[in-house]
Scaffold this active site. Structure first.
Site, PDB file in Angstrom:
ATOM      1  N   SER A 128      77.930 -52.459  14.667  1.00  0.00           N
ATOM      2  CA  SER A 128      77.902 -53.259  15.885  1.00  0.00           C
ATOM      3  C   SER A 128      78.863 -54.431  15.789  1.00  0.00           C
ATOM      4  CB  SER A 128      76.493 -53.785  16.126  1.00  0.00           C
ATOM      5  OG  SER A 128      76.479 -54.523  17.316  1.00  0.00           O
ATOM      6  N   LYS A 182      70.715 -48.546  16.145  1.00  0.00           N
ATOM      7  CA  LYS A 182      71.936 -49.006  16.834  1.00  0.00           C
ATOM      8  C   LYS A 182      71.850 -48.689  18.331  1.00  0.00           C
ATOM      9  CE  LYS A 182      76.095 -50.440  17.829  1.00  0.00           C
ATOM     10  NZ  LYS A 182      76.945 -49.549  18.498  1.00  0.00           N
ATOM     11  N   HIS A 185      69.544 -51.140  19.920  1.00  0.00           N
ATOM     12  CA  HIS A 185      70.289 -52.406  19.988  1.00  0.00           C
ATOM     13  C   HIS A 185      71.127 -52.440  21.263  1.00  0.00           C
ATOM     14  CE1 HIS A 185      74.177 -54.424  19.625  1.00  0.00           C
ATOM     15  NE2 HIS A 185      73.567 -55.361  18.944  1.00  0.00           N
ATOM     16  N   ASN A 186      71.847 -51.372  21.528  1.00  0.00           N
ATOM     17  CA  ASN A 186      72.694 -51.335  22.721  1.00  0.00           C
ATOM     18  C   ASN A 186      71.860 -51.369  24.000  1.00  0.00           C
ATOM     19  OD1 ASN A 186      74.608 -50.890  20.710  1.00  0.00           O
ATOM     20  ND2 ASN A 186      75.842 -49.559  22.005  1.00  0.00           N
ATOM     21  N   GLU A 189      70.860 -54.806  24.570  1.00  0.00           N
ATOM     22  CA  GLU A 189      72.059 -55.520  25.035  1.00  0.00           C
ATOM     23  C   GLU A 189      72.219 -55.330  26.557  1.00  0.00           C
ATOM     24  OE1 GLU A 189      75.563 -54.601  22.603  1.00  0.00           O
ATOM     25  OE2 GLU A 189      76.683 -54.307  24.450  1.00  0.00           O
TER      26      GLU A 189
HETATM   27  P1  NDP Z   1      88.205 -43.889  19.320  1.00  0.00           P
HETATM   28  O1  NDP Z   1      86.795 -43.655  19.652  1.00  0.00           O
HETATM   29  O2  NDP Z   1      89.167 -44.134  20.428  1.00  0.00           O
HETATM   30  O3  NDP Z   1      88.716 -42.652  18.448  1.00  0.00           O
HETATM   31  C1  NDP Z   1      90.062 -42.527  18.060  1.00  0.00           C
HETATM   32  C2  NDP Z   1      90.164 -42.019  16.659  1.00  0.00           C
HETATM   33  O4  NDP Z   1      89.524 -40.734  16.547  1.00  0.00           O
HETATM   34  C3  NDP Z   1      91.602 -41.817  16.229  1.00  0.00           C
HETATM   35  O5  NDP Z   1      91.711 -42.225  14.885  1.00  0.00           O
HETATM   36  C4  NDP Z   1      91.779 -40.339  16.400  1.00  0.00           C
HETATM   37  O6  NDP Z   1      92.814 -39.790  15.607  1.00  0.00           O
HETATM   38  C5  NDP Z   1      90.450 -39.847  15.930  1.00  0.00           C
HETATM   39  N1  NDP Z   1      90.168 -38.464  16.322  1.00  0.00           N
HETATM   40  C6  NDP Z   1      89.886 -38.002  17.552  1.00  0.00           C
HETATM   41  N2  NDP Z   1      89.673 -36.667  17.506  1.00  0.00           N
HETATM   42  C7  NDP Z   1      89.819 -36.288  16.206  1.00  0.00           C
HETATM   43  C8  NDP Z   1      89.714 -35.065  15.522  1.00  0.00           C
HETATM   44  N3  NDP Z   1      89.379 -33.931  16.168  1.00  0.00           N
HETATM   45  N4  NDP Z   1      89.937 -35.040  14.183  1.00  0.00           N
HETATM   46  C9  NDP Z   1      90.246 -36.178  13.530  1.00  0.00           C
HETATM   47  N5  NDP Z   1      90.357 -37.376  14.121  1.00  0.00           N
HETATM   48  C10 NDP Z   1      90.140 -37.436  15.445  1.00  0.00           C
HETATM   49  O7  NDP Z   1      88.346 -45.075  18.250  1.00  0.00           O
HETATM   50  P2  NDP Z   1      87.564 -46.459  18.113  1.00  0.00           P
HETATM   51  O8  NDP Z   1      88.197 -47.126  16.963  1.00  0.00           O
HETATM   52  O9  NDP Z   1      87.471 -47.192  19.406  1.00  0.00           O
HETATM   53  O10 NDP Z   1      86.079 -46.047  17.733  1.00  0.00           O
HETATM   54  C11 NDP Z   1      85.771 -45.279  16.582  1.00  0.00           C
HETATM   55  C12 NDP Z   1      84.294 -44.984  16.554  1.00  0.00           C
HETATM   56  O11 NDP Z   1      83.596 -46.216  16.474  1.00  0.00           O
HETATM   57  C13 NDP Z   1      83.761 -44.286  17.813  1.00  0.00           C
HETATM   58  O12 NDP Z   1      82.747 -43.383  17.439  1.00  0.00           O
HETATM   59  C14 NDP Z   1      83.191 -45.418  18.620  1.00  0.00           C
HETATM   60  O13 NDP Z   1      82.171 -44.979  19.505  1.00  0.00           O
HETATM   61  C15 NDP Z   1      82.642 -46.294  17.525  1.00  0.00           C
HETATM   62  N6  NDP Z   1      82.479 -47.694  17.882  1.00  0.00           N
HETATM   63  C16 NDP Z   1      83.376 -48.337  18.664  1.00  0.00           C
HETATM   64  C17 NDP Z   1      83.217 -49.662  18.990  1.00  0.00           C
HETATM   65  C18 NDP Z   1      84.251 -50.341  19.792  1.00  0.00           C
HETATM   66  O14 NDP Z   1      84.033 -51.504  20.151  1.00  0.00           O
HETATM   67  N7  NDP Z   1      85.378 -49.717  20.088  1.00  0.00           N
HETATM   68  C19 NDP Z   1      82.044 -50.430  18.561  1.00  0.00           C
HETATM   69  C20 NDP Z   1      81.197 -49.703  17.667  1.00  0.00           C
HETATM   70  C21 NDP Z   1      81.390 -48.386  17.384  1.00  0.00           C
HETATM   71  P3  NDP Z   1      94.319 -39.650  16.212  1.00  0.00           P
HETATM   72  O15 NDP Z   1      94.951 -40.967  15.989  1.00  0.00           O
HETATM   73  O16 NDP Z   1      94.898 -38.569  15.407  1.00  0.00           O
HETATM   74  O17 NDP Z   1      94.170 -39.294  17.664  1.00  0.00           O
END
Ligand code: NDP
Length: 483
Positions: A128, A182, A185-186, A189
């Site tokens: 989070s 988690k 938590h959301n 929120e």
């Molecule tokens: P995204 O959810 O936008 O995911 C992008 C990433 O996933 C890239 O590294 C991408 O690789 C990879 N990816 C997608 N498909 C595949 C695949 N088939 N195989 C391997 N890699 C893959 O990124 P975020 O950083 O925003 O979030 C990451 C996680 O954290 C998510 O589950 C999200 O829900 C969670 N999260 C996010 C928060 C936020 O504030 N953003 C807060 C808390 C949790 P490539 O570069 O090759 O496309």
């Protein structure tokens, strides 16, 4: 192998978490991303981190000391499954695979089972605090086996946010427990944000104060019992002026709230568990209602009190009203948190998790969106009475609810009389009154169910299960309990 921990998925969350890990004494961090460019960029921009870049899953596995420990930060759903499969191909039994994405807890339960069957440790971990938290200290909610916690605990404690000297991480429970907590938590929120939004709306419409003036009110509230990150940022948002138009920013933002689905998960799960999280549900539905412009346009001519214009409260009346809103907000917030903790309690019972509710409230004090002083009161309540049947009956909350009583009722009544929608305020009060009622009209529901479906009922004055012969002579018969 040179790295003690690895991160797969280097979008904003993964790269920030990797940098956080690298900044802690003793960590060397291996990094890997499906498309190479993100890895190159991260390594080039942060030479100070000493990252060990990998460009294939094989290289990634080879760079990690055993037991290999890797945190996956990719899109939830299919992509997470794909990465887990790839890691199992190159890792060895005993290695630890952590999913730090926003996964649904039932997916985590399924994954843990599948991964454990192949001899690996799997940890579903709620993270989070968004990007900022990932970089500077998130609140971490790991589930998974005790064995993995031995290796993982010290690493997670080193990167988590710190609240009053304590790291915001605890081993929540087995398999999906971390992602479940988690999720709730959301949900909390969502409720907290909706309550704050309703408070703002009530003050604005009833007193005619400007967003900047209301910002001052929230800043003031942030010095008292409502002190929290959400109240603090509310003041910031309300104070913001739009550069293009010179208007308050809040007046030029389209009034349709988005959602990524975790509020809906919390409500869906609560329905399955039979837990009344009405505040979270109203908050989730309020976002849905806002996002149907065609329905809102069609309904805009419906009769009701004039929603804007008219007379407003001023001077001491306005000040008194604002204080009433503050008390109503606090009371409604207590209900929302009580409902959320009730869902965690019910989830733990259903899935066999041993969750320390006080510890959960403590790890939310830092790093996450709902961080607040208030969470200490929840920790105190569970410390005093670990098997508290419902949080809002703890003495501190009873005091607060007693103080807020009259204001809470006036505000909900005023909202209804003035045509100001306050679904979260109203439903919180209805929940409170429902819970404390000596008799509920549920008795009538049971009568109706027995009438049309012979669903039977219990009596208050004797044991057994009964049915009235509604279509016959309407005498009562005792029946075998089929439930
Ligand atoms: P995204 O959810 O936008 O995911 C992008 C990433 O996933 C890239 O590294 C991408 O690789 C990879 N990816 C997608 N498909 C595949 C695949 N088939 N195989 C391997 N890699 C893959 O990124 P975020 O950083 O925003 O979030 C990451 C996680 O954290 C998510 O589950 C999200 O829900 C969670 N999260 C996010 C928060 C936020 O504030 N953003 C807060 C808390 C949790 P490539 O570069 O090759 O496309």
């Amino acid at each position: 192998p040179t790295a003690n921990i690895g991160v797969v998925g280097l979008a904003v969350m993964g790269s920030n978490l990797a940098r956080n890990l690298a900044s802690r004494e003793g960590n060397t961090v291996a990094v890997f991303n499906r498309s190479r460019s993100k890895t190159d960029e991260l390594v080039a921009e942060h030479p100070e981190a000493g990252f060990v870049p990998a460009f294939s899953y094989e290289e990634f596995a080879a760079s990690l000391q055993k037991p290999r420990t890797a945190i996956i930060m990719v899109k939830a759903g299919g992509p997470t499954d794909a990465v887990i499969d790839e890691l199992m191909n190159v890792f060895e039994p005993g290695d630890i695979i952590i999913d730090g994405g926003n996964s649904l807890f039932t997916d985590t339960i399924r994954r843990e089972k599948a991964v454990r069957e192949r001899g690996f440790n799997f940890v579903g971990m709620g993270v989070s605090g968004g990007e900022e938290g990932a970089l500077n200290g998130p609140s971490l909610m790991p589930g998974g086996p005790d064995e993995a916690w031995v290796t993982l605990g010290p690493i997670l404690r080193s990167i988590a946010a710190v609240a009053e000297g304590e790291p915001c991480v605890t081993h929540i429970g087995h398999d999906g427990a971390g992602h479940f907590v988690k999720m709730v938590h959301n949900g909390i929120e969502y409720a907290d944000m909706q309550l704050i939004a309703e408070a703002y709306d009530l003050i604005r419409r009833a007193t005619g104060k400007t967003p900047a003036e209301i910002a001052d009110i929230f800043a003031e509230w942030n010095r008292g019992e409502l002190e929290s990150y959400l109240i603090e940022i509310t003041a910031e948002v309300l104070r913001q002026t739009d550069a293009a138009t010179g208007k308050p920013l809040v007046d030029v933002i389209l009034d349709q709230a988005g959602a990524k689905g975790t509020g809906a998960w919390t409500v869906q799960t609560a329905l399955d568990l039979g837990v009344p999280v009405s505040g979270i549900a109203e908050a989730t539905f309020a976002r849905s209602l806002s996002s149907h412009p065609e329905q809102r346009a069609a309904a805009s001519a419906l009769p009701g009190p004039e929603l804007s214009g008219g007379e407003v409260l001023a001077g001491e009346d306005a000040a008194a009203f604002i204080e009433q809103v503050r008390l109503a907000l606090y009371a409604s917030k207590i209900v929302a948190y009580s409902q959320g903790f009730d869902e965690i309690r019910a989830g733990a019972a259903q899935y066999g998790w041993n969750i320390d509710l006080g510890a959960v409230s403590k790890i939310w004090r830092g790093g996450c969106i709902i961080r607040a002083q208030f969470l200490n009161r929840i920790a105190d309540a569970y410390a005093a009475t670990p098997d508290l049947p419902v949080l809002l009956t703890a003495p501190y909350f009873v005091d607060a609810l007693t103080r807020a009583q009259d204001s809470w009722r006036s505000i909900v009544a005023l909202a209804a009389a003035s045509g100001i929608p306050a679904p979260a305020f109203s439903s919180s009060l209805a929940y409170y009154d429902g819970l404390r009622a000596e008799r509920l009209p549920a008795a009538l529901i049971q009568g109706q169910r027995d009438f049309f479906g012979a669903h039977t009922y219990k009596r208050i004055d004797k044991e057994g299960t009964f049915h009235t012969l509604w279509s016959g002579d309407r005498t009562e018969v005792e029946v075998e309990d089929t439930h």
